[in-house]
Design a protein around this motif. Sequence first.
Motif, short mmCIF file in Angstrom:
data_model
loop_
_atom_site.label_atom_id
_atom_site.label_comp_id
_atom_site.label_asym_id
_atom_site.label_seq_id
_atom_site.Cartn_x
_atom_site.Cartn_y
_atom_site.Cartn_z
N LYS A 176 -5.23 -7.94 -10.24
CA LYS A 176 -6.51 -7.39 -11.12
C LYS A 176 -6.44 -6.01 -10.99
O LYS A 176 -6.56 -4.99 -12.08
CB LYS A 176 -7.59 -7.77 -10.52
N SER A 177 -6.08 -5.27 -9.97
CA SER A 177 -6.07 -3.80 -9.55
C SER A 177 -5.03 -3.05 -10.28
O SER A 177 -5.20 -1.96 -10.58
CB SER A 177 -6.24 -3.65 -8.30
N LEU A 178 -4.02 -3.64 -10.39
CA LEU A 178 -2.80 -3.22 -10.79
C LEU A 178 -2.51 -3.25 -12.21
O LEU A 178 -1.56 -2.66 -12.74
CB LEU A 178 -1.44 -3.42 -9.88
N GLN A 214 0.86 -1.20 -0.06
CA GLN A 214 0.01 0.01 -0.06
C GLN A 214 0.72 1.29 -0.09
O GLN A 214 0.69 2.05 -0.69
CB GLN A 214 -0.91 0.06 1.16
N ARG A 220 -1.64 -0.85 -14.93
CA ARG A 220 -0.53 0.12 -14.94
C ARG A 220 0.67 -0.75 -15.29
O ARG A 220 1.58 -0.14 -15.30
CB ARG A 220 -0.28 0.65 -13.35
N ASN A 271 -5.78 -10.30 -5.97
CA ASN A 271 -6.46 -9.08 -6.21
C ASN A 271 -5.62 -8.02 -6.47
O ASN A 271 -6.14 -7.05 -7.37
CB ASN A 271 -6.91 -8.94 -4.91
N LEU A 272 -4.40 -8.05 -6.21
CA LEU A 272 -3.36 -6.83 -6.53
C LEU A 272 -3.31 -7.05 -8.07
O LEU A 272 -3.27 -6.18 -8.98
CB LEU A 272 -2.02 -7.18 -5.97
#
Length: 254
Positions: free
Chosen positions: A175-177, A129, A180, A172-173
């Motif tokens: 998917k979210s990142l 984070q 970028r 989950n990371l």
Amino acid sequence: MALVTGGSRGIGRAIAERLAGDGALVALTYSSDESAAREAVARIEKDGGRAVALKATLGRHGDAASLWAAFDAEVAAYAPLAAAPTGVGVDIIVNNAGIGRSADLAALTEQDFDEVFAVNVRAPFFVVQEGLKRLRDGGRIINISSGAARLAMPEIIAYSATKGALDNFTLNLAKSLGPRGITVNSVAPGIIDTDVNASWLRDNPEAEAQAASVAALGRVGQPEDVADIVAFLASDDARWVTGRVVDATGGSGL
């Protein structure tokens, strides 16, 4: 630029040495054994690499902020090469630091449960984070999990649960990142010949034979076996791999 938590010995040290050998400036963290951390740095520098050691006690509130503050301070000399909008930029984050608790459901205490989850799950969560302020687009996050996450091992139930949580964090990371260009993967070792296992594994032919028999490849894993997989995931060759748990057990439990 790479950050490797728990990089002063064992798997973490092998990862730090390999990434440094591949050209990364490596910041490796240690909890208490400063001499081991400095020895690791000296070895990397002797081999022509670059590294710094950071003292970081993980598993406490505020640990991530303290770690990244130390990171910024220690690698400030390299800031012209590693600038980021916030702090010093980083390309690779390896969450390797972890602790184990050898207790089944009946024996595990609340304190042990809290400690193993604090170090193995909460710390990586907040290290990432806070690190996202520095992690460059196209970067890499690699979480060191365990083959225990996919096996029923009641004698280490809490440890196994932390690694299952870490694998879900990876998913989950990723998917979210993904937008970028940041890849996120777990590497799951089996039995590895490290100082942590030395008391029961080394100089004990029977124990070594038993440990080797668990793996389809018929031997006990070495830290370098895991480090080489991490190096691949950190490289551009692995740019199309994300959200995966890469088995590094030598085929244990097949």
